[in-house]
Design a protein around this motif. Sequence first.
Motif, PDB file in Angstrom:
ATOM      1  N   GLN A  29      34.372  74.147  59.379  1.00 54.22           N
ATOM      2  CA  GLN A  29      33.073  73.507  59.192  1.00 54.22           C
ATOM      3  C   GLN A  29      33.068  72.112  59.788  1.00 54.22           C
ATOM      4  O   GLN A  29      34.056  71.408  59.783  1.00 54.22           O
ATOM      5  CB  GLN A  29      32.725  73.452  57.703  1.00 54.22           C
ATOM      6  CG  GLN A  29      32.609  74.844  57.091  1.00 54.22           C
ATOM      7  CD  GLN A  29      32.167  74.778  55.652  1.00 54.22           C
ATOM      8  OE1 GLN A  29      31.784  73.727  55.167  1.00 54.22           O
ATOM      9  NE2 GLN A  29      32.227  75.906  54.971  1.00 54.22           N
ATOM     10  N   GLU A  88      21.336  85.672  54.060  1.00 58.66           N
ATOM     11  CA  GLU A  88      22.644  85.049  54.348  1.00 58.66           C
ATOM     12  C   GLU A  88      23.714  86.071  54.701  1.00 58.66           C
ATOM     13  O   GLU A  88      24.498  85.878  55.639  1.00 58.66           O
ATOM     14  CB  GLU A  88      23.108  84.207  53.162  1.00 58.66           C
ATOM     15  CG  GLU A  88      24.436  83.505  53.439  1.00 58.66           C
ATOM     16  CD  GLU A  88      24.749  82.401  52.450  1.00 58.66           C
ATOM     17  OE1 GLU A  88      25.752  81.689  52.665  1.00 58.66           O
ATOM     18  OE2 GLU A  88      23.995  82.249  51.471  1.00 58.66           O
ATOM     19  N   ARG A  95      25.587  85.886  58.267  1.00 53.74           N
ATOM     20  CA  ARG A  95      27.012  85.524  58.253  1.00 53.74           C
ATOM     21  C   ARG A  95      27.858  86.616  58.922  1.00 53.74           C
ATOM     22  O   ARG A  95      28.790  86.315  59.670  1.00 53.74           O
ATOM     23  CB  ARG A  95      27.486  85.325  56.811  1.00 53.74           C
ATOM     24  CG  ARG A  95      26.900  84.123  56.109  1.00 53.74           C
ATOM     25  CD  ARG A  95      27.588  82.854  56.530  1.00 53.74           C
ATOM     26  NE  ARG A  95      27.080  81.692  55.795  1.00 53.74           N
ATOM     27  CZ  ARG A  95      27.424  80.445  56.066  1.00 53.74           C
ATOM     28  NH1 ARG A  95      28.270  80.199  57.061  1.00 53.74           N
ATOM     29  NH2 ARG A  95      26.934  79.442  55.372  1.00 53.74           N
ATOM     30  N   GLU A 117      27.052  74.117  59.682  1.00 52.48           N
ATOM     31  CA  GLU A 117      26.617  74.686  58.412  1.00 52.48           C
ATOM     32  C   GLU A 117      25.243  74.168  57.995  1.00 52.48           C
ATOM     33  O   GLU A 117      24.459  74.912  57.397  1.00 52.48           O
ATOM     34  CB  GLU A 117      27.647  74.374  57.330  1.00 52.48           C
ATOM     35  CG  GLU A 117      28.930  75.171  57.439  1.00 52.48           C
ATOM     36  CD  GLU A 117      28.708  76.648  57.148  1.00 52.48           C
ATOM     37  OE1 GLU A 117      27.684  76.991  56.516  1.00 52.48           O
ATOM     38  OE2 GLU A 117      29.541  77.474  57.566  1.00 52.48           O
ATOM     39  N   GLU A 118      24.941  72.932  58.322  1.00 54.38           N
ATOM     40  CA  GLU A 118      23.629  72.386  57.934  1.00 54.38           C
ATOM     41  C   GLU A 118      22.499  73.145  58.630  1.00 54.38           C
ATOM     42  O   GLU A 118      21.485  73.482  58.013  1.00 54.38           O
ATOM     43  CB  GLU A 118      23.561  70.895  58.291  1.00 54.38           C
ATOM     44  CG  GLU A 118      24.417  70.021  57.385  1.00 54.38           C
ATOM     45  CD  GLU A 118      24.207  68.539  57.688  1.00 54.38           C
ATOM     46  OE1 GLU A 118      23.342  68.225  58.535  1.00 54.38           O
ATOM     47  OE2 GLU A 118      24.908  67.715  57.087  1.00 54.38           O
ATOM     48  N   LYS A 142      22.131  76.694  57.074  1.00 53.62           N
ATOM     49  CA  LYS A 142      21.484  76.694  55.758  1.00 53.62           C
ATOM     50  C   LYS A 142      19.971  76.510  55.889  1.00 53.62           C
ATOM     51  O   LYS A 142      19.203  77.084  55.119  1.00 53.62           O
ATOM     52  CB  LYS A 142      22.087  75.595  54.885  1.00 53.62           C
ATOM     53  CG  LYS A 142      23.505  75.923  54.425  1.00 53.62           C
ATOM     54  CD  LYS A 142      24.133  74.754  53.669  1.00 53.62           C
ATOM     55  CE  LYS A 142      25.566  75.091  53.271  1.00 53.62           C
ATOM     56  NZ  LYS A 142      26.224  73.942  52.587  1.00 53.62           N
ATOM     57  N   ARG A 143      19.546  75.722  56.894  1.00 60.17           N
ATOM     58  CA  ARG A 143      18.103  75.539  57.084  1.00 60.17           C
ATOM     59  C   ARG A 143      17.436  76.817  57.592  1.00 60.17           C
ATOM     60  O   ARG A 143      16.264  77.071  57.305  1.00 60.17           O
ATOM     61  CB  ARG A 143      17.826  74.405  58.090  1.00 60.17           C
ATOM     62  CG  ARG A 143      18.171  73.021  57.574  1.00 60.17           C
ATOM     63  CD  ARG A 143      17.425  71.955  58.367  1.00 60.17           C
ATOM     64  NE  ARG A 143      17.599  72.044  59.793  1.00 60.17           N
ATOM     65  CZ  ARG A 143      18.576  71.449  60.476  1.00 60.17           C
ATOM     66  NH1 ARG A 143      19.483  70.728  59.825  1.00 60.17           N
ATOM     67  NH2 ARG A 143      18.664  71.567  61.781  1.00 60.17           N
TER      68      ARG A 143
END
Length: 777
Positions: free
Chosen positions: A33, A74, A78, A769-770, A773-774
């Motif tokens: 990450q 997700e 992923r 990762e940011e 997530k959005r």
Amino acid sequence: MIHSKYSCVSALSKCFFVLLCFTLGTRSVAFSQSNSLPDSIVFEVGGTPISWAEFEFYYRKNNNIKDEKQLWGEKNVREYLDLFIKFKLKVQDGLSQKLDTAASFKDEFEAYRKDLVKPYLVEKSVTDRLVDEAYTRLQEEIRASHILIALDKYATPQDTLRAYNRIKDIRKNAVAGQDFKDLAYVYSEDPSAKTNRGDLGYFTALQMVYDFESMAYQTPVNEVSPIFRTEYGYHILKVHQRLRASGSTKLAHIMLRSSEGMTSEDSLTAAQKISEIYTRLRNGEEWNGLCSQFSDDLKTRENGGEMAWRSTGTMLPEFEEAAFELRKKGDISSPVRTAYGWHILKLIEKKPLEPLNEIRKTLREKVLKDSRANLQEGEFLARVKKEYGFAEVIKNKKFVTEASDTTLMSGKWQFDSKLKYLKKPLFAFNNRNYSVQDFYQFAQREQLPQMQGNQVAYMTQLYDKFQKKILIEHEERLLPQKNKEFAFLLREYYEGIILFALMQKNIWARSAEDKEALEAYFQSNRSKYEWKERVTATMYSAATDSIRLLLEDALRTTHYPSDEPESDVYLYYNENSAKILADQRAMITKMASHCRSNDNNVVFIKQVSSPKDKMETHLQRISDIKSELVKLNVKEKQIIDLTDTVEDMRKLAKAKKVAIIYLKMGYLASTENLLKRFNKGNALNLNIQAANFERGESKVFDNIPKWEIGRTVMPLDGRVMLLQIDKVENARFKELDEARGQVMADFQNYLEVEWHKALAARYKVNVNEELLKRMLK
């Protein structure tokens, strides 16, 4: 001849896409990450960034999930990200090795690029119109006949006029009422007309060249069309019927092979057998049982003969015509003969043409590959000319197209580099002038020998080709900037070629060449490769128990005599004479012909001697007969000597005044001969299947609780099964040669997993990762 031939991605290109899916189908890389990536970058591999736009394009392309919330859940994202990272790790490794700098890579990629670019060099508005038109036409099926007068597209005016006058005369006769099919048979230059009399069967949109299709849809039923021209020549057609499209059909079939090269006897047997099957179906016998027992289509017979969905124009004409007659689910056809054999068809299901919004994408792809693409290309070139200020010097064009000589038609034309007018402009495009010399260099390089036409027509064609090349190459250069979808697909090709080379080197070649590593992997995983209990056996399926009893009698001997008339021959000898007479030689020739027709045919020999015959005479007769047969190309194994002992023969011959040699046709007890013998009266009396059967593979043999060498009789599906087990093998681990295919595949998977681990350690992976997530729902 007039059917459209869609261009398709090459076999290797398809391999790449399959390979891509396969490569993305294994999992095992952990993410690291980082919050330091730019906002539009979803991850980096070895410092190479992958944008969200690229990730989203491939994610949507490889997912069929329509619900946006589910698509961007997700778990799904992923999982795909994990696979995509593995793919990019491999590509990064290939780039590090500079695989994309090899000449072979560049040549291959350029070939793909040329194929990929074609659908993008069109006008969307024209494409949409052609898609709508194709969909409208797909709702109707047409049956038509046609007559062709062949004409090369670069034909001379004289040849063109001659062909036109011929088709004009033929059309006059057709309009006057002469039978169209008779005219097609006599005059049409479509080779198929000699067998189909011009009848093309039913067809719909996207199955013929566009000009032909359009004329067919414009011509009323029972009328003859105007004369029209395609790339093949001049045509007229007559529409016989127009029907509402039947959509797609799902069929099952029972098939018996019967093709060119089979003996007339075998062809007759197949016809008799399919007739018997049809009679039993009409009498209510169960379809699946008959299909399983008798169909020669190994791919479908165990699932009731079911085939993939088919639509009009995608089946053999005879097959399609029979299928078209089936109206209700469960309807069966009478036997149908095709080039592959005999079929009985069963209707499983029909479905109508899908709504346009559901098949628009598929239709668009077909339209772009169809002959109607020429219309789109013309519109596209006109738009490019207008956009970039194309201007042509007409008088110079006329001059250069008429300035060549006849050497152009032999492909040997050369221009004089000292000509004064070489610098004159032909056309201007995108702020650049293209001169006579530019075109002449192109024409000299591209010319090919021409069988028909004249140099002016051919030079004009080369000029048009040169002009089109300049316009298209300009648009091709700009296309990656203008169209992101094209840019991503081009990258997919690029990376696919790299991936193929890597897989060849690291996985396929190694698994094939590193025999020690393969052996070691096999020994470490041997428990995975096991034979269940299995038998080597023959399954005899008899129609009745009486046939089964006769079969058992036949199986007790290695050969049996013929029961056909005139299968016996008697050769008569005077006492102590072994001389073969002329009429006897003819009879021996008859026996030899029987043996030569099939290696499984035999001749039986038995001698009855006169009491006064000497032993040497007795032996000489048999020896001479055998020698005569061998001279006539009969194999020694096909000669069966059944002569009794001398004492027994003397008893049999007491009342005989002459010696006799008795010859009789016979057959080895082979599968082929047993089937001929028992199926003579009814083609379904006996069916035979010899194979290795493993536990769980055959419902017949699985009905035997304990397998033992010998015979078992049991009833099954209204027939009597005679099961002959010749060998029983207990469950055991397989040897490498017995499991090589499976072991090779597993070893390749193992190598790929190990390769993934090494790549993950070699190239750092950073995931934003940011951003993820959005984007997740």
